[in-house]
Design an enzyme around this catalytic site. Structure first.
Site, PDB file in Angstrom:
ATOM      1  N   GLU A  67     119.769 131.096  71.856  1.00  0.00           N
ATOM      2  CA  GLU A  67     118.527 130.307  71.791  1.00  0.00           C
ATOM      3  C   GLU A  67     118.519 129.137  72.763  1.00  0.00           C
ATOM      4  O   GLU A  67     117.565 128.361  72.791  1.00  0.00           O
ATOM      5  CB  GLU A  67     118.341 129.765  70.366  1.00  0.00           C
ATOM      6  CG  GLU A  67     118.293 130.829  69.271  1.00  0.00           C
ATOM      7  CD  GLU A  67     119.673 131.264  68.805  1.00  0.00           C
ATOM      8  OE1 GLU A  67     120.681 130.829  69.398  1.00  0.00           O
ATOM      9  OE2 GLU A  67     119.742 132.068  67.847  1.00  0.00           O
ATOM     10  N   ASP A  68     119.566 129.011  73.560  1.00  0.00           N
ATOM     11  CA  ASP A  68     119.707 127.824  74.405  1.00  0.00           C
ATOM     12  C   ASP A  68     118.632 127.739  75.487  1.00  0.00           C
ATOM     13  O   ASP A  68     118.480 128.644  76.316  1.00  0.00           O
ATOM     14  CB  ASP A  68     121.085 127.846  75.066  1.00  0.00           C
ATOM     15  CG  ASP A  68     121.340 126.592  75.883  1.00  0.00           C
ATOM     16  OD1 ASP A  68     121.640 125.563  75.260  1.00  0.00           O
ATOM     17  OD2 ASP A  68     121.197 126.629  77.110  1.00  0.00           O
ATOM     18  N   VAL A  69     117.915 126.642  75.501  1.00  0.00           N
ATOM     19  CA  VAL A  69     116.816 126.495  76.451  1.00  0.00           C
ATOM     20  C   VAL A  69     117.344 126.362  77.881  1.00  0.00           C
ATOM     21  O   VAL A  69     116.644 126.701  78.841  1.00  0.00           O
ATOM     22  CB  VAL A  69     115.923 125.295  76.055  1.00  0.00           C
ATOM     23  CG1 VAL A  69     116.606 123.982  76.340  1.00  0.00           C
ATOM     24  CG2 VAL A  69     114.596 125.350  76.777  1.00  0.00           C
TER      25      VAL A  69
END
Length: 292
Positions: free
Chosen positions: A247-249
């Site tokens: 989920e890391d932007v």
DNA sequence: CGCCAGGTTAGAG
DNA sequence: CTCTAACATGGC
């Protein structure tokens, strides 16, 4: 008293040490040129360590208190973990040599490794602190937290800090953390992590015995530790090569940039891309981050 | 004021 | 298992 730690052949000191200079607000190590000082936990004591990179080795010295034999061993293994010295990256270089997305960045930054966080409590807290806020602000929060609740020593007029201990953090309240600009959520999560350590629900030793999926599940039982945070710790503390924060932007933005997309990729697209890096997802993440 | 930033939770489908 | 809304806080 001096210890010598050999470096991998491909290890690039300037590249890896640049990561240590990410923020002027970092209190957990001190750089003097290429010499690193750090207060390291070892057997209930904290030892000031000086690391000097030399030809193919780290020279490790103890300028203040001298460690005993068991502490020296712990410190050596801490340093090997911290700087990721025990991994052979040859298969990763081979895997990405012809990969459209990563070949250029991996070639450019060859010898760059994952600077880790051997302390699990620190790793989880830092991830929670960094959740959903920009990195400079995360450093601001961490420095206040460390300054206020961490132990420190003074050597030759310079202060050296250690990350706050779980038993200290477990006793804090919102009234201690909100003034540092922690959100109520972060305050709660950090204290929940501390309580889990204090109560023996979580420990690095215990989790390190579990297979990957079980370790992840165990970490995610703590309120505030979701998939992103658990994978961050699995990558930075336990050094699972297959861990990565889906989920890391930062990952999303790196992919968007490298592929020239108009929008950030969906989670399914990210998953599909990472299939190519199976077994080396942590390093794919490292090099994607490096493009930002 | 709007939108984004190294997300997580609880609840619904 | 996946999708959504709500939650917070600062920075530009």
């Amino acid at each position: 008293m001096t210890d010598i730690i050999p470096l991998p052949d491909d290890y690039d000191v300037p590249l890896n040490f640049a990561f240590l200079r990410r923020s002027p607000l970092e209190l957990l190590h001190v750089l003097d040129g290429d010499i690193v000082y750090k207060l390291i936990y070892a057997d209930n004591g904290k030892i000031l360590v000086r690391i000097t990179p030399e030809q193919n080795v780290f020279k490790v010295e103890y300028p203040d208190v001298q460690p005993n034999a068991s502490q020296r061993a712990l410190i050596s293994s801490f340093i090997r973990e911290w700087f990721d010295l025990d991994n052979d990256l040859t298969p990763f270089y081979a895997l990405t040599a012809k990969d459209k997305l990563l070949k250029d960045v991996v070639a450019k930054y060859r010898g760059y490794r994952i600077v880790g966080q051997p302390d699990l409590f620190e790793s989880l807290c830092w991830a929670v602190i960094g959740q959903q806020i920009n990195v400079p602000f995360a450093f601001k929060l961490k420095s206040r937290f460390v300054e206020q609740f961490g132990d420190s020593i003074t050597w030759r007029g310079q202060k050296f800090y250690a990350f706050p201990e779980p038993r200290v953090v477990a006793n804090l309240n919102d009234s201690d953390l909100l003034p540092l600009q922690f959100s109520i959520q972060k305050s709660r999560y950090v204290r929940a992590i501390a309580a889990a350590f204090r109560d023996g629900v979580i420990s690095k030793e215990r989790i390190s015995l579990l297979p990957f999926d079980d370790a992840k599940k165990k970490l995610m039982e703590i309120k505030g530790v979701g998939n992103w945070t658990a994978n961050y710790a699995l990558m930075k503390t336990f050094r699972y090569k297959e861990a990565f924060p889906l989920e890391d932007v930062g990952i999303h933005n790196a992919i968007k940039k490298l592929k020239g997309l108009a929008e950030k990729p969906t989670l399914d697209q990210v998953k599909a891309i990472f299939k190519k890096y199976k077994g080396w997802e942590a390093y794919a993440t490292l090099y994607l981050w490096k493009t930002l």
